[in-house]
Scaffold this active site. Structure first.
Site, mmCIF file in Angstrom:
data_model
loop_
_atom_site.group_PDB
_atom_site.id
_atom_site.type_symbol
_atom_site.label_atom_id
_atom_site.label_comp_id
_atom_site.label_asym_id
_atom_site.label_seq_id
_atom_site.Cartn_x
_atom_site.Cartn_y
_atom_site.Cartn_z
ATOM 1 N N HIS A 62 107.029 10.955 -56.459
ATOM 2 C CA HIS A 62 106.732 11.612 -57.732
ATOM 3 C C HIS A 62 107.931 11.520 -58.668
ATOM 4 O O HIS A 62 108.988 11.007 -58.284
ATOM 5 C CB HIS A 62 106.277 13.058 -57.520
ATOM 6 C CG HIS A 62 107.302 13.997 -56.962
ATOM 7 N ND1 HIS A 62 107.952 13.787 -55.771
ATOM 8 C CD2 HIS A 62 107.789 15.180 -57.442
ATOM 9 C CE1 HIS A 62 108.777 14.797 -55.533
ATOM 10 N NE2 HIS A 62 108.699 15.651 -56.530
ATOM 11 N N HIS A 64 109.936 13.774 -60.121
ATOM 12 C CA HIS A 64 111.085 14.681 -60.181
ATOM 13 C C HIS A 64 112.318 13.841 -59.834
ATOM 14 O O HIS A 64 112.292 13.039 -58.896
ATOM 15 C CB HIS A 64 110.907 15.862 -59.212
ATOM 16 C CG HIS A 64 109.950 16.903 -59.746
ATOM 17 N ND1 HIS A 64 109.253 17.761 -58.931
ATOM 18 C CD2 HIS A 64 109.589 17.199 -61.021
ATOM 19 C CE1 HIS A 64 108.502 18.558 -59.701
ATOM 20 N NE2 HIS A 64 108.678 18.235 -60.954
ATOM 21 N N ASP A 66 115.080 14.053 -58.354
ATOM 22 C CA ASP A 66 115.698 13.962 -57.026
ATOM 23 C C ASP A 66 114.897 13.064 -56.079
ATOM 24 O O ASP A 66 115.183 13.023 -54.880
ATOM 25 C CB ASP A 66 115.917 15.351 -56.415
ATOM 26 C CG ASP A 66 114.647 16.155 -56.270
ATOM 27 O OD1 ASP A 66 113.804 16.120 -57.189
ATOM 28 O OD2 ASP A 66 114.470 16.821 -55.218
ATOM 29 N N HIS A 67 113.916 12.350 -56.630
ATOM 30 C CA HIS A 67 113.155 11.401 -55.806
ATOM 31 C C HIS A 67 113.198 9.976 -56.345
ATOM 32 O O HIS A 67 112.738 9.058 -55.685
ATOM 33 C CB HIS A 67 111.698 11.877 -55.651
ATOM 34 C CG HIS A 67 111.617 13.130 -54.842
ATOM 35 N ND1 HIS A 67 111.230 13.150 -53.516
ATOM 36 C CD2 HIS A 67 111.943 14.410 -55.156
ATOM 37 C CE1 HIS A 67 111.296 14.387 -53.058
ATOM 38 N NE2 HIS A 67 111.731 15.177 -54.032
ATOM 39 N N HIS A 142 101.831 19.686 -55.407
ATOM 40 C CA HIS A 142 103.122 19.976 -56.032
ATOM 41 C C HIS A 142 102.895 20.268 -57.517
ATOM 42 O O HIS A 142 101.759 20.222 -57.983
ATOM 43 C CB HIS A 142 104.027 18.747 -55.814
ATOM 44 C CG HIS A 142 105.478 19.000 -55.999
ATOM 45 N ND1 HIS A 142 106.103 20.149 -55.610
ATOM 46 C CD2 HIS A 142 106.459 18.221 -56.542
ATOM 47 C CE1 HIS A 142 107.383 20.076 -55.909
ATOM 48 N NE2 HIS A 142 107.633 18.917 -56.475
ATOM 49 N N ASP A 212 107.364 16.197 -52.146
ATOM 50 C CA ASP A 212 107.420 17.661 -52.079
ATOM 51 C C ASP A 212 105.990 18.197 -52.078
ATOM 52 O O ASP A 212 105.144 17.670 -52.793
ATOM 53 C CB ASP A 212 108.132 18.208 -53.306
ATOM 54 C CG ASP A 212 109.559 17.681 -53.433
ATOM 55 O OD1 ASP A 212 110.033 16.959 -52.536
ATOM 56 O OD2 ASP A 212 110.213 17.959 -54.450
ATOM 57 N N HIS A 270 114.355 18.072 -47.065
ATOM 58 C CA HIS A 270 114.358 18.552 -48.450
ATOM 59 C C HIS A 270 114.886 19.990 -48.468
ATOM 60 O O HIS A 270 114.346 20.891 -49.100
ATOM 61 C CB HIS A 270 112.946 18.475 -49.071
ATOM 62 C CG HIS A 270 112.938 18.519 -50.573
ATOM 63 N ND1 HIS A 270 112.730 19.672 -51.278
ATOM 64 C CD2 HIS A 270 113.119 17.549 -51.504
ATOM 65 C CE1 HIS A 270 112.781 19.402 -52.581
ATOM 66 N NE2 HIS A 270 113.005 18.127 -52.743
HETATM 67 ZN ZN LIG Z 1 109.470 17.724 -56.672
#
Ligand SMILES: [Zn+2]
Length: 306
Positions: A62, A64, A66-67, A142, A212, A270
């Site tokens: 996805h 976000h 941090d991915h 999510h 997530d 995570h």
């Molecule tokens: Zn996320």
């Protein structure tokens, strides 16, 4: 045959001292995949001595940061090193429009063909397949559209029992059919059953990645029977409320999904940077799921030994 996962980043969004954000390298029978590519992923690949030019497919869960914030850096380095092999990136449909301008404004044309494939976030589907492995995506629960991934071995050729080669006077030309589970006719005219001369088939292994996500029964169904499930547990159970309101999971949530899906081993990751040590996660996972582990950067999971 080999099937292993190296955790490159086991932390959540905020920077932590001992954890990098999400990324994992998977070697499934010499197919080389990367799942998520957070900031610093190329450094982690270097640190754990993984040849990233081998990676042929990247799966982004996805948008976000941090991915996927490590993608541009990794692609630029692959280019600087003169990569020629095509690279395919699967992810949310907006990903191509986000990444390409960053590469183009720098004025460099990639030395390799970069292909983006948009994932349909609505249901479980095959996104990659060859003769030894199949990769599925499926929706997670999510704040924004997010995909989980399931990497599944396909039928493996049966192994001929060496002791039976002489006993049945088997010839090379018989092997192909026997390995596919077909009976053959021997020179004597007799029918030779493949079951008599091949070894018991080994179990087909599978790896599921769910980060997530909030706890979801649909996710449990999508990963049912996986050999290893990596499920996020951003929070410990005393912070359950925070897990639920932020569309993340607690250790308890992850364990419940693992139990419902009847997975062999559960690895949680995570992990929020609010936890300065692993202790709370470890103590809870030991109680909630017998065959479980708390992910650490650099951890290697060998699925053939689970
Ligand atoms: Zn996320």
């Amino acid at each position: 045959m080999n099937f292993s996962v190296t955790i490159l980043g086991s932390g959540a969004a905020l920077p932590a001292k001992n954890r990098m954000p999400s990324a994992q390298y998977i070697n499934c029978n010499n197919r080389h995949f990367l799942i998520d590519c957070a900031e610093g992923t190329q450094l982690q690949l270097r640190k754990y001595k993984i040849n990233f030019q081998k990676i042929s497919h990247i799966f982004i869960s996805h948008l976000h940061g941090d991915h996927y914030f490590g993608l541009v850096g990794l692609l630029s380095t692959m280019n600087l090193l003169g990569r020629e092999k095509e690279l395919t990136i699967y992810g949310p449909e907006e990903l191509e429009a986000l990444i390409n301008p960053m590469l183009n404004y720098g004025g460099s044309r990639l030395s390799f063909n970069l292909v983006f494939v948009a994932i349909n976030m609505k249901g479980k589907q095959t996104i990659y397949e060859d003769d030894v492995v199949e990769v599925f995506s499926f929706p997670l629960l999510h704040k924004i559209p997010t995909a989980g991934f399931l990497i599944q071995e396909k039928t493996k050729p049966l192994k001929i029992n060496p002791a039976m080669i002489e006993a049945f006077n088997l010839k090379i030309e018989h092997f192909k059919d026997l390995q596919k589970g077909k009976d053959v006719i021997l020179d004597s005219g007799e029918v030779c059953s493949f079951e008599k001369v091949t070894l018991k088939p080994t179990e087909l292994l599978s790896y599921a990645y769910c980060s997530d996500t909030k706890k979801s029964i649909k996710v449990a169904e999508a990963v049912s029977g996986a050999t290893v499930l990596y499920h996020e547990a951003t929070f410990v159970s005393k912070d359950q409320k925070r897990a639920t309101t932020t569309f993340h999971s607690s250790t308890k949530d992850a364990a419940e999904i693992g139990q419902k899906a009847k997975v062999k081993k559960l690895v949680v990751g995570h992990i929020s940077s609010r936890y300065k040590t692993n202790n709370q996660h470890q103590e809870e996972m030991a109680r909630f799921f017998t065959n479980s582990a708390v992910a650490e950067d650099g951890m290697c999971i060998d699925l053939t030994k689970v």
